[in-house]
Design a protein around this motif. Structure first.
Motif, PDB file in Angstrom:
ATOM      1  N   ILE A   1      12.374  -4.136  -1.761  1.00  0.00           N
ATOM      2  CA  ILE A   1      12.554  -2.953  -2.594  1.00  0.00           C
ATOM      3  C   ILE A   1      13.734  -2.198  -1.988  1.00  0.00           C
ATOM      4  CG2 ILE A   1      11.564  -0.799  -3.441  1.00  0.00           C
ATOM      5  CD1 ILE A   1       8.795  -2.022  -3.179  1.00  0.00           C
ATOM      6  N   SER A   2      14.765  -1.976  -2.769  1.00  0.00           N
ATOM      7  CA  SER A   2      15.936  -1.283  -2.240  1.00  0.00           C
ATOM      8  C   SER A   2      15.594   0.173  -1.937  1.00  0.00           C
ATOM      9  CB  SER A   2      17.098  -1.360  -3.233  1.00  0.00           C
ATOM     10  OG  SER A   2      16.867  -0.509  -4.324  1.00  0.00           O
ATOM     11  N   PRO A   3      16.332   0.792  -1.037  1.00  0.00           N
ATOM     12  CA  PRO A   3      16.080   2.200  -0.719  1.00  0.00           C
ATOM     13  C   PRO A   3      16.128   3.095  -1.955  1.00  0.00           C
ATOM     14  CG  PRO A   3      17.583   1.256   0.887  1.00  0.00           C
ATOM     15  CD  PRO A   3      17.403   0.229  -0.205  1.00  0.00           C
ATOM     16  N   ASP A   4      17.007   2.784  -2.891  1.00  0.00           N
ATOM     17  CA  ASP A   4      17.125   3.586  -4.114  1.00  0.00           C
ATOM     18  C   ASP A   4      15.897   3.463  -5.015  1.00  0.00           C
ATOM     19  OD1 ASP A   4      19.646   4.373  -3.289  1.00  0.00           O
ATOM     20  OD2 ASP A   4      20.668   2.849  -4.475  1.00  0.00           O
ATOM     21  N   GLU A   5      15.194   2.343  -4.946  1.00  0.00           N
ATOM     22  CA  GLU A   5      14.036   2.110  -5.803  1.00  0.00           C
ATOM     23  C   GLU A   5      12.710   2.485  -5.151  1.00  0.00           C
ATOM     24  OE1 GLU A   5      15.317  -1.731  -8.424  1.00  0.00           O
ATOM     25  OE2 GLU A   5      14.576  -2.104  -6.394  1.00  0.00           O
ATOM     26  N   LEU A   6      12.720   2.724  -3.869  1.00  0.00           N
ATOM     27  CA  LEU A   6      11.470   2.944  -3.141  1.00  0.00           C
ATOM     28  C   LEU A   6      10.659   4.096  -3.708  1.00  0.00           C
ATOM     29  CD1 LEU A   6       9.824   1.751  -0.894  1.00  0.00           C
ATOM     30  CD2 LEU A   6      11.015   3.225   0.716  1.00  0.00           C
ATOM     31  N   GLY A   7      11.306   5.171  -4.092  1.00  0.00           N
ATOM     32  CA  GLY A   7      10.597   6.310  -4.662  1.00  0.00           C
ATOM     33  C   GLY A   7       9.873   5.984  -5.954  1.00  0.00           C
ATOM     34  N   GLU A   8      10.398   5.021  -6.710  1.00  0.00           N
ATOM     35  CA  GLU A   8       9.800   4.623  -7.985  1.00  0.00           C
ATOM     36  C   GLU A   8       8.786   3.492  -7.830  1.00  0.00           C
ATOM     37  OE1 GLU A   8      13.118   3.391 -10.341  1.00  0.00           O
ATOM     38  OE2 GLU A   8      14.138   5.305 -10.130  1.00  0.00           O
ATOM     39  N   ARG A   9       8.954   2.653  -6.802  1.00  0.00           N
ATOM     40  CA  ARG A   9       8.148   1.433  -6.699  1.00  0.00           C
ATOM     41  C   ARG A   9       7.129   1.436  -5.563  1.00  0.00           C
ATOM     42  NH1 ARG A   9      11.886  -3.573  -6.624  1.00  0.00           N
ATOM     43  NH2 ARG A   9       9.824  -4.540  -6.642  1.00  0.00           N
ATOM     44  N   TRP A  10       6.976   2.544  -4.843  1.00  0.00           N
ATOM     45  CA  TRP A  10       6.075   2.574  -3.692  1.00  0.00           C
ATOM     46  C   TRP A  10       4.650   2.213  -4.065  1.00  0.00           C
ATOM     47  CZ3 TRP A  10       1.903   5.793  -3.708  1.00  0.00           C
ATOM     48  CH2 TRP A  10       1.915   6.843  -4.627  1.00  0.00           C
ATOM     49  N   GLN A  11       4.261   2.425  -5.314  1.00  0.00           N
ATOM     50  CA  GLN A  11       2.891   2.121  -5.740  1.00  0.00           C
ATOM     51  C   GLN A  11       2.612   0.617  -5.782  1.00  0.00           C
ATOM     52  OE1 GLN A  11       3.153   4.335  -9.346  1.00  0.00           O
ATOM     53  NE2 GLN A  11       2.080   6.092  -8.480  1.00  0.00           N
ATOM     54  N   GLU A  12       3.653  -0.197  -5.724  1.00  0.00           N
ATOM     55  CA  GLU A  12       3.483  -1.653  -5.692  1.00  0.00           C
ATOM     56  C   GLU A  12       3.010  -2.135  -4.329  1.00  0.00           C
ATOM     57  OE1 GLU A  12       7.051  -3.671  -7.021  1.00  0.00           O
ATOM     58  OE2 GLU A  12       7.436  -2.075  -8.478  1.00  0.00           O
TER      59      GLU A  12
END
Length: 68
Positions: A45-56
């Motif tokens: 998970i890229s750093p830019d996406e972490l805020g959106e994908r942390w629930q995965e």
């Protein structure tokens, strides 16, 4: 809950193999292309996406984050 800030590679491998932890690869996509190797089985998970994908990410296992 953070157990520790650093983990040595041998302990990280042991914990992943035992199902106690996962590896989270947070290297940027540009860096992924330049890396000669990737950690087998790591969740990317890229750093830019972490805020959106942390629930995965699993809540029942420790998360060992890796970046360069």
């Amino acid at each position: 809950m953070a157990e520790q800030l650093r983990i040595d590679p041998t302990d990280a491998k042991r914990r992943v193999e035992a199902g106690e932890a996962i590896i989270l690869d947070v290297v940027s996509p540009m860096a992924w292309e330049q890396l000669a190797r990737a950690i087998r089985g790591a969740v990317r998970i890229s750093p830019d996406e972490l805020g959106e994908r942390w629930q995965e990410l699993p809540r029942e296992r420790a998360i060992i984050a890796y970046c360069t």
